[in-house]
Write a protein that holds these residues in place. Structure first.
Motif, PDB file in Angstrom:
ATOM      1  N   ARG A  33     -58.283   9.805  12.931  1.00  0.00           N
ATOM      2  CA  ARG A  33     -59.490  10.438  13.478  1.00  0.00           C
ATOM      3  C   ARG A  33     -59.472  11.935  13.159  1.00  0.00           C
ATOM      4  N   LEU A  34     -58.298  12.550  13.309  1.00  0.00           N
ATOM      5  CA  LEU A  34     -58.177  13.973  12.984  1.00  0.00           C
ATOM      6  C   LEU A  34     -58.300  14.205  11.486  1.00  0.00           C
ATOM      7  N   LEU A  35     -57.639  13.381  10.692  1.00  0.00           N
ATOM      8  CA  LEU A  35     -57.660  13.554   9.237  1.00  0.00           C
ATOM      9  C   LEU A  35     -59.069  13.417   8.663  1.00  0.00           C
ATOM     10  N   GLN A  36     -59.894  12.607   9.284  1.00  0.00           N
ATOM     11  CA  GLN A  36     -61.250  12.364   8.776  1.00  0.00           C
ATOM     12  C   GLN A  36     -62.316  13.196   9.477  1.00  0.00           C
ATOM     13  N   GLY A  37     -61.914  13.992  10.477  1.00  0.00           N
ATOM     14  CA  GLY A  37     -62.879  14.782  11.241  1.00  0.00           C
ATOM     15  C   GLY A  37     -63.221  16.098  10.572  1.00  0.00           C
ATOM     16  N   ASP A  38     -64.334  16.700  11.032  1.00  0.00           N
ATOM     17  CA  ASP A  38     -64.792  17.973  10.468  1.00  0.00           C
ATOM     18  C   ASP A  38     -63.774  19.087  10.681  1.00  0.00           C
ATOM     19  N   LEU A  39     -63.073  19.049  11.802  1.00  0.00           N
ATOM     20  CA  LEU A  39     -62.106  20.111  12.102  1.00  0.00           C
ATOM     21  C   LEU A  39     -61.077  20.243  10.991  1.00  0.00           C
ATOM     22  N   PHE A  40     -60.526  19.125  10.549  1.00  0.00           N
ATOM     23  CA  PHE A  40     -59.519  19.168   9.485  1.00  0.00           C
ATOM     24  C   PHE A  40     -60.146  19.304   8.106  1.00  0.00           C
ATOM     25  N   CYS A  41     -61.183  18.544   7.835  1.00  0.00           N
ATOM     26  CA  CYS A  41     -61.756  18.528   6.487  1.00  0.00           C
ATOM     27  C   CYS A  41     -62.274  19.898   6.061  1.00  0.00           C
ATOM     28  N   ALA A  42     -62.727  20.703   7.009  1.00  0.00           N
ATOM     29  CA  ALA A  42     -63.256  22.024   6.672  1.00  0.00           C
ATOM     30  C   ALA A  42     -62.175  23.100   6.610  1.00  0.00           C
ATOM     31  N   HIS A  43     -60.987  22.801   7.140  1.00  0.00           N
ATOM     32  CA  HIS A  43     -59.942  23.838   7.209  1.00  0.00           C
ATOM     33  C   HIS A  43     -58.563  23.215   6.968  1.00  0.00           C
ATOM     34  N   LYS A  44     -58.431  22.455   5.893  1.00  0.00           N
ATOM     35  CA  LYS A  44     -57.217  21.672   5.664  1.00  0.00           C
ATOM     36  C   LYS A  44     -55.961  22.537   5.624  1.00  0.00           C
ATOM     37  N   ASP A  45     -55.972  23.566   4.814  1.00  0.00           N
ATOM     38  CA  ASP A  45     -54.763  24.382   4.649  1.00  0.00           C
ATOM     39  C   ASP A  45     -54.346  25.018   5.964  1.00  0.00           C
ATOM     40  N   TYR A  46     -55.317  25.551   6.696  1.00  0.00           N
ATOM     41  CA  TYR A  46     -54.988  26.231   7.948  1.00  0.00           C
ATOM     42  C   TYR A  46     -54.452  25.252   8.979  1.00  0.00           C
ATOM     43  N   VAL A  47     -55.102  24.101   9.127  1.00  0.00           N
ATOM     44  CA  VAL A  47     -54.655  23.110  10.109  1.00  0.00           C
ATOM     45  C   VAL A  47     -53.247  22.626   9.769  1.00  0.00           C
ATOM     46  N   ARG A  48     -52.996  22.363   8.485  1.00  0.00           N
ATOM     47  CA  ARG A  48     -51.649  21.923   8.082  1.00  0.00           C
ATOM     48  C   ARG A  48     -50.602  22.963   8.459  1.00  0.00           C
TER      49      ARG A  48
END
Length: 441
Positions: free
Chosen positions: A64-79
């Motif tokens: 759910r997190l991997l496919q959500g807007d929160l992660f998809c728009a900010h992948k590097d930062y979230v990682r």
């Protein structure tokens, strides 16, 4: 990553609805992203015991997190933020959710630098520490998740010097003790990750030894081989499982990892007779079967065949099988002859296969002048019984010297073997072709 939001959810549907609201958050400022990640970790850890009791539910939550807007728009930062959380957090539920995210993200996005970023930030020593931590050891699901994360991240990234320094003898012995203590089923979901970690660490030592030799630096002790050298009689289950896995495994990468471990075990005088004699016979049967089963129509299968042959040679020269009574001498010779004979059902034979077969057939006890007395025993006092006995129907080089690292003489056949065995890799999920399957189809 401190929690700032509390939840009072009354049903599982409310949990998933709240989770969806969090992971679909659209934001640009880092502070808002951080707050959303805190909310994600808060809601998942607060209700983990109620709604995330299975590996499937944890995976569902993570995706759910991997496919959500929160992660998809900010992948590097979230990682980066979740990697920092792995490095700093000590709360088991939080570690579980963070490790799950990093594991599934790294597996699902091979072109993204998840595992590379972990290594750059020093995650490997942290994983070594966490896996041994008493609080983590009490949480089997978290422990297994961290083992899988160590395997996957180490499989595609070379360890750095400080990573190797984080591995001590006690860590390897601890992993071997786990194998001795869990069920006999090699497919046990907890058993398998431990074996794979030991296999990938052994490969890291093997690859590093070739690089160190090339640039003149002192070798690093292969602590997996060292542990088997000094405590092999205590940790026999690991060896039994290597044979079971090689017999069952269809994924090429796992076959290669097992073969690399066997190559070093039989090339080291201290471990050349590590296996029970009856298990050794099973291993030879498996290798002969797999060699004959490999089709000869691609570079990949040729590379795997070469690795099998490179492993077979030290088995023939260094193990108990080199002593009377000589196990399946005629069958081995027949198979080696078939590998280099055009016609039959093989494609034209490549030069490397010919050279490796010639090397194997040159083993002294395979020569026609050898007189075999079936009444003789192996005479070495090695045990001949084991739990897997009935599961399936010129001078040697010391491959492991100097602190049980690799010592290679330039230009020798041993040097070539080490380099080629170390270099053979494959992507996960690739299945080894089978001549038998092709015939059935």
């Amino acid at each position: 990553m401190a929690f700032e939001v509390s939840y009072n959810l009354e049903s599982e549907q409310q949990f998933w609805d709240e989770l969806d609201d969090v992971v679909t958050t659209r934001c640009q400022e880092h502070e808002i992203i951080d707050n959303a990640l805190r909310s994600y970790l808060n809601v998942t850890t607060s209700y983990k015991s109620e709604y995330l009791q299975t590996d499937y539910s944890v995976a569902k939550c993570t995706y759910r997190l991997l496919q959500g807007d929160l992660f998809c728009a900010h992948k590097d930062y979230v990682r980066r933020q979740l990697i920092y959380c792995l490095l700093q957090e000590d709360d088991n539920p939080t570690l579980h959710m963070v490790a799950a995210f990093l594991l599934f993200d790294g597996r699902a996005n091979e072109n993204d630098p998840t595992f590379e970023n972990m290594m750059e930030e020093g995650a490997f020593p942290r994983l070594v520490s966490l896996i041994q931590a008493p609080s983590v050891r009490e949480d089997a699901r978290l422990h297994q998740m961290l083992l899988e994360l160590m395997y996957e991240s180490s499989r595609i990234q070379r360890l750095k010097w400080e990573d190797f320094m984080a591995i001590d003898d006690s860590f390897i012995l601890y992993l071997l003790e786990i194998i001795e203590g869990v069920s006999d089923d090699v497919q046990d979901p907890y058993h398998y990750p431990v074996i794979r970690v030991l296999l990938v660490l052994n490969e890291q030592y093997l690859v590093e030894s070739t690089a160190l030799q090339n640039d003149g630096r002192a070798p690093i002790t292969n602590r997996v081989i060292k542990a088997l050298s000094t405590h092999g009689m205590t940790y026999k289950t690991f060896g039994c499982n290597l044979i079971l896995l090689l017999n069952r495994e269809s994924e090429t990468i796992l076959q290669l990892l097992i073969l690399k471990a066997l190559y070093l075990i039989f090339g080291n005088p201290q471990t050349a007779e590590y296996f029970y004699t009856n298990d050794l016979h099973v291993l030879v049967d498996v290798i002969l079967r797999n060699l004959i089963d490999l089709p000869s129509d691609s570079p990949a299968t040729n590379a795997l065949r070469h690795t099998y042959l490179r492993v077979l040679h030290p088995i023939l020269t260094n193990s108990q099988i080199s002593k009377p009574p000589y196990y399946k001498r005629d069958d081995i010779l027949r198979l080696l002859h078939l590998l280099v004979t055009s016609g039959n059902h093989f494609a034209p034979v490549d030069d490397t296969t010919k050279r490796l077969v010639t090397r194997c057939t040159a083993v002294h006890w395979l020569q026609p002048t050898i007189s075999v007395d079936a009444s003789e025993t192996n005479g070495n006092g090695s045990p001949t019984q084991s739990p897997i006995e009935n599961v399936v129907g010129s001078g040697q080089k010391e491959i492991a010297r100097r602190k049980l690292g690799m010592s290679m003489d330039g230009g020798s056949e041993s040097t070539t073997s080490v380099l080629e065995v170390a270099s053979h890799t494959e992507k996960p999920g690739v299945q080894t072709p089978s001549r038998g399957k092709d015939l059935v189809q």
